[in-house]
Design a protein around this motif. Structure first.
Motif: not given
Length: 89
Positions: A27-48
């Motif tokens: 559960v902890v690893q899945l939560a970290k993976t999801r959080r990382t994906r969301l952070e990458l998506a947010r960083a991509d939005d900020y870049r655009r």
């Protein structure tokens, strides 16, 4: 209780602890993976957003330079017109 009963109890507790540990780590690893994906998506939005802002800023600078040129031309014509009007008076 016999000796086998205690062994079974300890074994059951150990298996239960192992299952809980594996579940918790998963559960902890899945939560970290999801959080990382969301952070990458947010960083991509900020870049655009930053790219769009840079393009808008460049367009505004171009328009401002054009307006500055027009204003300079108008100032020159206004000065000429004022001089002509003074001569006419």
């Amino acid at each position: 209780m016999s000796e086998h009963d205690w062994t079974e109890v300890v074994g059951a507790i150990g298996i239960f602890a192992l299952i809980i540990s594996v579940f918790t780590v998963t559960v902890v690893q899945l939560a970290k993976t999801r959080r990382t994906r969301l952070e990458l998506a947010r960083a991509d939005d900020y870049r655009r957003l930053a790219e769009t802002a840079a393009q808008a800023q460049a367009e505004n600078a171009r328009l401002l330079a054009t307006m500055d040129g027009r204003l300079g031309g108008m100032e020159t014509r206004m000065t000429t017109l004022e001089r002509v009007l003074r001569e006419v008076e």
